[in-house]
Design a protein around this motif. Structure first.
Motif, PDB file in Angstrom:
ATOM      1  N   VAL A 199      17.279  79.251-103.914  1.00  0.00           N
ATOM      2  CA  VAL A 199      17.627  78.684-102.250  1.00  0.00           C
ATOM      3  C   VAL A 199      17.952  79.538-101.255  1.00  0.00           C
ATOM      4  O   VAL A 199      18.097  79.085 -99.997  1.00  0.00           O
ATOM      5  N   CYS A 200      19.296  80.310-101.435  1.00  0.00           N
ATOM      6  CA  CYS A 200      19.767  80.738-100.563  1.00  0.00           C
ATOM      7  C   CYS A 200      20.985  81.972-100.566  1.00  0.00           C
ATOM      8  O   CYS A 200      21.068  81.923-102.004  1.00  0.00           O
ATOM      9  N   THR A 201      21.295  82.974-100.435  1.00  0.00           N
ATOM     10  CA  THR A 201      22.156  84.347-100.766  1.00  0.00           C
ATOM     11  C   THR A 201      23.079  84.753 -99.431  1.00  0.00           C
ATOM     12  O   THR A 201      22.333  84.099 -98.204  1.00  0.00           O
ATOM     13  N   PHE A 202      24.044  85.266 -99.465  1.00  0.00           N
ATOM     14  CA  PHE A 202      24.787  85.649 -98.403  1.00  0.00           C
ATOM     15  C   PHE A 202      24.957  87.320 -99.450  1.00  0.00           C
ATOM     16  O   PHE A 202      25.620  86.833-100.133  1.00  0.00           O
ATOM     17  N   ALA A 203      25.795  88.076 -98.274  1.00  0.00           N
ATOM     18  CA  ALA A 203      26.648  89.336 -98.986  1.00  0.00           C
ATOM     19  C   ALA A 203      27.165  89.633 -97.613  1.00  0.00           C
ATOM     20  O   ALA A 203      27.201  88.998 -96.444  1.00  0.00           O
ATOM     21  N   VAL A 204      28.628  90.023 -98.001  1.00  0.00           N
ATOM     22  CA  VAL A 204      29.220  90.726 -96.544  1.00  0.00           C
ATOM     23  C   VAL A 204      29.907  91.963 -97.294  1.00  0.00           C
ATOM     24  O   VAL A 204      29.872  92.295 -98.941  1.00  0.00           O
ATOM     25  N   ALA A 205      30.118  92.723 -96.983  1.00  0.00           N
ATOM     26  CA  ALA A 205      30.865  94.084 -96.955  1.00  0.00           C
ATOM     27  C   ALA A 205      31.357  95.131 -95.608  1.00  0.00           C
ATOM     28  O   ALA A 205      31.289  94.618 -94.529  1.00  0.00           O
ATOM     29  N   LEU A 206      32.933  95.120 -96.926  1.00  0.00           N
ATOM     30  CA  LEU A 206      34.111  95.303 -95.892  1.00  0.00           C
ATOM     31  C   LEU A 206      34.198  97.037 -95.270  1.00  0.00           C
ATOM     32  O   LEU A 206      33.540  97.870 -96.591  1.00  0.00           O
ATOM     33  N   HIS A 207      33.832  97.601 -94.233  1.00  0.00           N
ATOM     34  CA  HIS A 207      33.598  99.040 -93.927  1.00  0.00           C
ATOM     35  C   HIS A 207      35.293  99.045 -93.255  1.00  0.00           C
ATOM     36  O   HIS A 207      35.438  99.806 -92.163  1.00  0.00           O
ATOM     37  N   PRO A 208      36.563  99.933 -94.032  1.00  0.00           N
ATOM     38  CA  PRO A 208      37.472  99.568 -93.588  1.00  0.00           C
ATOM     39  C   PRO A 208      38.001 100.753 -93.296  1.00  0.00           C
ATOM     40  O   PRO A 208      38.707 101.327 -91.463  1.00  0.00           O
ATOM     41  N   ARG A 209      37.186 102.242 -93.290  1.00  0.00           N
ATOM     42  CA  ARG A 209      37.022 103.692 -92.464  1.00  0.00           C
ATOM     43  C   ARG A 209      36.623 103.310 -90.926  1.00  0.00           C
ATOM     44  O   ARG A 209      37.288 103.949 -89.902  1.00  0.00           O
ATOM     45  N   ARG A 210      35.874 102.555 -90.663  1.00  0.00           N
ATOM     46  CA  ARG A 210      35.622 102.308 -89.340  1.00  0.00           C
ATOM     47  C   ARG A 210      36.292 101.037 -88.701  1.00  0.00           C
ATOM     48  O   ARG A 210      36.098 100.605 -87.772  1.00  0.00           O
ATOM     49  N   GLU A 211      36.260 100.122 -89.600  1.00  0.00           N
ATOM     50  CA  GLU A 211      37.252  98.699 -89.235  1.00  0.00           C
ATOM     51  C   GLU A 211      36.237  97.762 -88.938  1.00  0.00           C
ATOM     52  O   GLU A 211      36.715  96.838 -87.786  1.00  0.00           O
ATOM     53  N   THR A 212      35.289  97.814 -89.932  1.00  0.00           N
ATOM     54  CA  THR A 212      34.334  97.002 -89.473  1.00  0.00           C
ATOM     55  C   THR A 212      33.166  95.922 -90.467  1.00  0.00           C
ATOM     56  O   THR A 212      33.681  95.958 -91.229  1.00  0.00           O
ATOM     57  N   VAL A 213      32.549  95.173 -90.703  1.00  0.00           N
ATOM     58  CA  VAL A 213      32.121  94.139 -91.575  1.00  0.00           C
ATOM     59  C   VAL A 213      31.139  94.164 -91.468  1.00  0.00           C
ATOM     60  O   VAL A 213      30.168  93.837 -90.501  1.00  0.00           O
ATOM     61  N   GLY A 214      30.192  94.166 -92.335  1.00  0.00           N
ATOM     62  CA  GLY A 214      28.811  93.284 -92.552  1.00  0.00           C
ATOM     63  C   GLY A 214      28.700  92.775 -92.897  1.00  0.00           C
ATOM     64  O   GLY A 214      28.870  92.183 -94.372  1.00  0.00           O
TER      65      GLY A 214
END
Length: 302
Positions: free
Chosen positions: A190-205
Motif C-alpha cells: 500500500v505504501c513503503t518508506f526507507a531511511v538511511a543514516l550516513h554518519p561519515r558524511r553527515e547526511t540522510v537518505g
C-alpha cells in the motif's frame, strides 16, 4: 510468440539490438503474471536466465568507496543471505517480497525494469544512493536509481538497452525499511518508506514507494534532518531526537507524496500511513545509531 535464450551477456545485448521490441524475462515473477492474465502479449521474449554474469555480485575496488555491484539477475533470497549485513535496508525490503518461492526467483533487476511505483526494492536503493548500470551494443552508462524511473512502469531505458547491474554503497550507518500491505505476507505494498543514516558524511537518505507515480527521495526531509543533527551536534553525541524534529521530518515526507485511490488503499490512508512509517523508521534507525555510539564509547573506555 518467439523465444530467445542467449548464452551470455554479449549474445543478450546483440539479441536486444536486433529485436528492440523483445521483452526481457529473468525470474518471471512479473512478466509471467501479466502473460497468465493476458494483460500483455509480447511478440518476443528474451530469456536472460542463462546469462551467468547477471547472477554474480562483487565488491568494487576500495578506491571506488565501498560499493557492491549486484548483477541484475541476483535473486532476493541471495541478497538477504549474502549481502544482508552490508546492505541492511535492501535486505529488509527483500524479506517482504512475496513467498520464499518468489524470493528465490524474483530479481532486483527485474523489479527495477518493471518500474512499478510499489516495487519493494526501490526505496532502500534510493535512500542508499544506488546507481543502475545500463548497457547496449552501442555503449554503457550509469544512472542514479532516483532518476531511473520516468513514470508508472516507465524507465530511462532505450529500446536496445538492458540493465546489467546495480551499484549500491555499503551501509555506513543504520538503515530501516517499513511496508504496509493489506495482509502480512505475499502482498503488493500500500505504501513503503526507507531511511538511511550516513554518519561519515553527515547526511540522510530517504525513499518512498507506492505513494506517487514513481518511487522518489524526499530531499526536503533529508536536508532538514541532516541540518538539525549537525546544529545540535547529534552526529557526534546522539541524544534522543526531539519530538518536534521527528514530527517535522514526517510532515515533509507526507508533503512529498502524490498518492491515488486504488484497490489497495485510498490516497488519504496512504498519506496518513507514510507519516507513521516515517516516524517509526527514523526512530528505529536513530535508536540503533545511539546504541552503537554508546557501545563504542564503552569499548573506548575499557
Amino acid at each position: 510468440m518467439d523465444f530467445l535464450r542467449p548464452a551470455d551477456w554479449s549474445e543478450a545485448l546483440e539479441a536486444k539490438a536486433k529485436h528492440p521490441e523483445a521483452t526481457p524475462i529473468a525470474g518471471g515473477t512479473d512478466v509471467m503474471v501479466e502473460l497468465n492474465f493476458d494483460h500483455r502479449r509480447p511478440e518476443i521474449l528474451l530469456d536472460l536466465s542463462r546469462v551467468e554474469q547477471l547472477r554474480q555480485w562483487s565488491r568494487l575496488p576500495e578506491a571506488q568507496g565501498g560499493v557492491l555491484r549486484l548483477g541484475a539477475g541476483v535473486p532476493y533470497s541471495r541478497l538477504i543471505d549474502e549481502v544482508g549485513t552490508a546492505l541492511p535496508g535492501l535486505a529488509m525490503a527483500a524479506r517482504t517480497v512475496g513467498s520464499p518461492q518468489i524470493r528465490n526467483r524474483g530479481t532486483l533487476g527485474g523489479n527495477l525494469v518493471s518500474a512499478s511505483p510499489a516495487g519493494d526494492g526501490h526505496p532502500p536503493l534510493i535512500a542508499s544512493g544506488a546507481e543502475v548500470e545500463v548497457e547496449s551494443v552501442r555503449a554503457s552508462r550509469t544512472v542514479p536509481v532516483a532518476e531511473f524511473f520516468t513514470g508508472v512502469k516507465k524507465t530511462v531505458l532505450a529500446e536496445d538497452e538492458l540493465v546489467a547491474a546495480i551499484r549500491v554503497p555499503e551501509a555506513t550507518g543504520p538503515q530501516q525499511f517499513s511496508k504496509i500491505g493489506t495482509r502480512n505476507a505475499m502482498v503488493i505494498a500500500v505504501c513503503t518508506f526507507a531511511v538511511a543514516l550516513h554518519p561519515r558524511r553527515e547526511t540522510v537518505g530517504t525513499g518512498i514507494g507506492s505513494a506517487a507515480p514513481t518511487p522518489r527521495a524526499v530531499s526536503e526531509a533529508e536536508e532538514f534532518l541532516a541540518a538539525e543533527l549537525a546544529e545540535r551536534d547529534q552526529w557526534r553525541r546522539p541524544t534522543p531526537l526531539p519530538e518536534s524534529v521527528v514530527d517535522r521530518f514526517a510532515e515533509l515526507v507526507v508533503n512529498a507524496t502524490a498518492p491515488i485511490d486504488d484497490v489497495r488503499g485510498t490516497a488519504r490512508y496512504r498519506t496518513h500511513a507514510l507519516g507513521v512509517l516515517a516516524r517509526r523508521t527514523l526512530g528505529w534507525a536513530w535508536e540503533e545509531y545511539r546504541n552503537s555510539a554508546e557501545t563504542a564509547g564503552r569499548q573506548g573506555c575499557a
